[in-house]
Enzyme design. Structure first.
Site, short mmCIF file in Angstrom:
data_model
loop_
_atom_site.label_atom_id
_atom_site.label_comp_id
_atom_site.label_asym_id
_atom_site.label_seq_id
_atom_site.Cartn_x
_atom_site.Cartn_y
_atom_site.Cartn_z
N TRP A 20 0.82 -1.22 0.00
CA TRP A 20 0.00 0.00 0.00
C TRP A 20 0.86 1.27 0.00
CZ3 TRP A 20 -0.41 -4.05 3.41
CH2 TRP A 20 0.24 -3.92 4.63
N GLU A 33 -5.51 0.47 5.86
CA GLU A 33 -5.63 0.94 7.24
C GLU A 33 -6.67 0.13 8.02
OE1 GLU A 33 -3.88 2.95 9.07
OE2 GLU A 33 -2.55 3.61 7.47
N TYR A 78 -12.73 -10.38 12.92
CA TYR A 78 -13.42 -9.10 13.09
C TYR A 78 -14.17 -8.71 11.81
CZ TYR A 78 -10.44 -8.71 17.16
OH TYR A 78 -9.81 -8.94 18.34
N TYR A 116 -7.83 8.14 14.30
CA TYR A 116 -6.52 7.71 13.81
C TYR A 116 -6.59 7.40 12.31
CZ TYR A 116 -2.59 4.92 12.43
OH TYR A 116 -1.52 4.46 11.72
N ASP A 134 -1.74 6.95 17.37
CA ASP A 134 -2.11 5.62 17.84
C ASP A 134 -1.16 5.23 18.97
OD1 ASP A 134 0.27 5.14 16.58
OD2 ASP A 134 -0.42 3.38 15.48
N CYS A 188 11.61 1.76 18.36
CA CYS A 188 11.07 2.25 19.64
C CYS A 188 9.92 1.34 20.05
CB CYS A 188 10.62 3.71 19.53
SG CYS A 188 10.37 4.47 21.14
S1 SF4 Z 1 15.96 6.99 21.73
FE1 SF4 Z 1 15.04 5.09 22.37
S2 SF4 Z 1 13.30 5.67 23.63
FE2 SF4 Z 1 13.94 7.49 22.50
S3 SF4 Z 1 12.63 7.52 20.70
FE3 SF4 Z 1 14.52 6.45 20.14
S4 SF4 Z 1 14.14 4.28 20.52
FE4 SF4 Z 1 12.53 5.44 21.54
#
Ligand code: SF4
Length: 342
Positions: A20, A33, A78, A116, A134, A188
Site C-alpha cells: 500500500w 488501514e 473481526y 486515527y 495511535d 522504539c
Molecule cells: S531513543 Fe530510544 S526511547 Fe527514545 S525515541 Fe529512540 S528508541 Fe525510543
C-alpha cells in the site's frame, strides 16, 4: 535538524516496502488501514493484495455480495470491519460519486473510521497536514519528551496529539505518520527499545535520563467490582455451545455461554482449547454487554466463534428455550441470535 526532519530522512532510507506504499489512491490506503487495525502487517499483506485485486474501486466493493466480501476477508477475523467497509463503499458511491473525499469530517462520517484512521488516510492519500495518533505515537512522543503523565488518560492523549500536530507542521505528514509506525514497530518498541539504532536518539529526553524502559506510564483504572469477560457465542451448524454452572456461586445451576477473563478473542480460543480440547475460529465481535449485579458489574465482550467439531454441549434454539438461563446470558443469547440465522 529537527525531530521531524531526522525522522523523515531515516524513513526515506529505511521504510518498509509494503504494497500500500506504492499507491496514493485513498481507496487502497483506506483498505490497508482497516485491515491493519488489530492485525499484524505480515498477515495483512496477502489479504490486501487479494482484496484489492478483486475489489478495485468503491463501486466494485459496493456492488459485490456480502458473502463474497466475507470470503475475501475469511481468516482476518473481526468481520464487522468488512461489513463497515462495504457499507462505507456504498455511501461513497451514493453520496460522493464513487470518490473518497479528502476531508477529515467526511472521512470520520464513514463507518469504521475513527480519528486515527481518518488522519492516516487524510495525510497519506490527500497530503493533509494532520498527525495520526495511535499507540506508537503515544509511546514515542511520551519517551521523546520524557513525559510522566499517564497515557491512558484522555488529557494526556490530547496533550500528545497537540505535540504531534506541532511536529507535522510544514512537513509531509503522511510520511511522518508512517515513519512513526515503522519506528514503533522496529526500534522504539514497547519493550527493549533499540535506542542505539534510533534516528532521533539525540532528541530523546527519556534516553538521556535512562527512562526509556519505564516510559510510557500506562495505568488503566481498575475497579475490583468490574469484571471484563470475553464471552463466546460458539456455534456449530445450527447449534450453540452452552455450559451449565456448578451448584455453587452467583449463577448456580444455570446455563450460559462460556466466558473467560482474557484480553482478546484469540486468548479465549486458547483457554477454551485448554479446557475442552476443542478448536475454534474467531468470526466476529457481536456486542459489548454490561450486566449489573448488586455487588459487581460484568462487562461481557461477546464474540462469535465457529466450533470445528461436534460436542455434547451443543443445543438447538428450541432446546435452549427450555433451559434455565441466567439473565446476563439471556442478553448474550439475544445478541448472538441477531447475528446467526437459527
Ligand atoms: S531513543 Fe530510544 S526511547 Fe527514545 S525515541 Fe529512540 S528508541 Fe525510543
Amino acid at each position: 535538524m529537527s525531530i521531524a526532519l531526522d525522522l523523515l530522512a531515516w524513513y526515506d532510507q529505511n521504510k518498509r516496502d509494503l504494497p500500500w506504499r506504492h499507491t496514493k489512491d485513498p481507496y487502497f490506503i483506506w483498505i490497508s488501514e482497516i485491515m491493519l487495525q488489530q492485525t499484524q502487517v505480515e498477515t495483512v499483506i496477502p489479504y490486501y493484495l487479494r482484496f484489492t485485486q478483486r475489489f478495485k474501486t468503491p463501486q466494485e466493493l459496493s456492488s459485490a455480495s456480502q458473502e463474497e466480501v466475507y470470503k475475501y476477508w475469511e481468516g482476518l477475523g473481526y468481520y464487522s470491519r468488512a461489513r463497515n467497509l462495504q457499507a462505507s463503499a456504498k455511501m461513497i458511491v451514493e453520496e460522493y460519486h464513487g470518490k473518497m473525499i479528502g476531508d477529515i469530517e467526511k472521512l470520520l462520517a464513514l463507518k469504521g473510521i475513527g480519528p486515527y484512521t481518518a488522519n492516516a488516510i487524510g495525510s497519506i492519500a490527500f497530503d493533509l497536514n494532520v498527525f495520526a495518533l495511535d499507540g506508537n505515537g503515544l509511546r514515542i512522543i511520551s519517551r521523546l519528551y520524557n513525559m510522566e503523565d499517564n497515557i491512558a488518560l484522555p488529557k494526556t492523549m490530547k496533550q500528545i496529539q497537540a505535540i504531534g500536530d506541532e511536529l507535522v507542521k510544514g512537513i509531509n505528514a503522511g510520511d511522518f505518520n508512517q515513519a512513526i509506525m515503522d519506528l514503533g514497530a522496529t526500534i522504539c518498541r514497547p519493550k527493549n527499545p533499540a535506542c542505539e539504532k534510533c534516528p532521533i536518539v539525540q532528541h530523546c529526553l527519556a534516553h538521556q535520563q535512562h527512562r526509556q524502559d519505564v516510559l510510557p506510564i500506562n495505568i488503566k483504572k481498575k475497579n475490583n467490582q468490574d469484571i471484563h469477560y470475553i464471552t463466546g457465542g460458539i456455534y456449530y451448524q445450527d447449534q450453540l455451545y452452552l455450559i451449565k454452572n456448578g451448584p455453587d456461586g452467583l449463577l448456580a445451576n444455570l446455563y450460559g455461554c462460556p466466558q473467560y477473563i482474557v484480553e482478546s478473542p484469540y486468548s479465549f480460543v486458547e483457554a477454551f482449547k485448554e479446557d475442552t480440547g476443542l478448536e475454534l475460529d474467531v468470526i466476529d465481535h457481536v456486542k459489548d454487554i454490561k450486566h449489573v449485579f448488586s455487588h459487581r458489574t460484568w462487562y461481557m465482550h461477546v464474540y462469535l466463534f465457529k466450533l470445528n467439531s461436534a460436542s455434547k454441549h451443543l443445543y438447538t434454539k428450541k432446546e435452549i428455550d427450555k433451559l434455565p438461563i441466567s439473565t446476563a446470558h439471556v442478553k448474550v443469547l439475544k445478541a448472538i441470535y441477531s447475528c446467526l440465522e437459527f
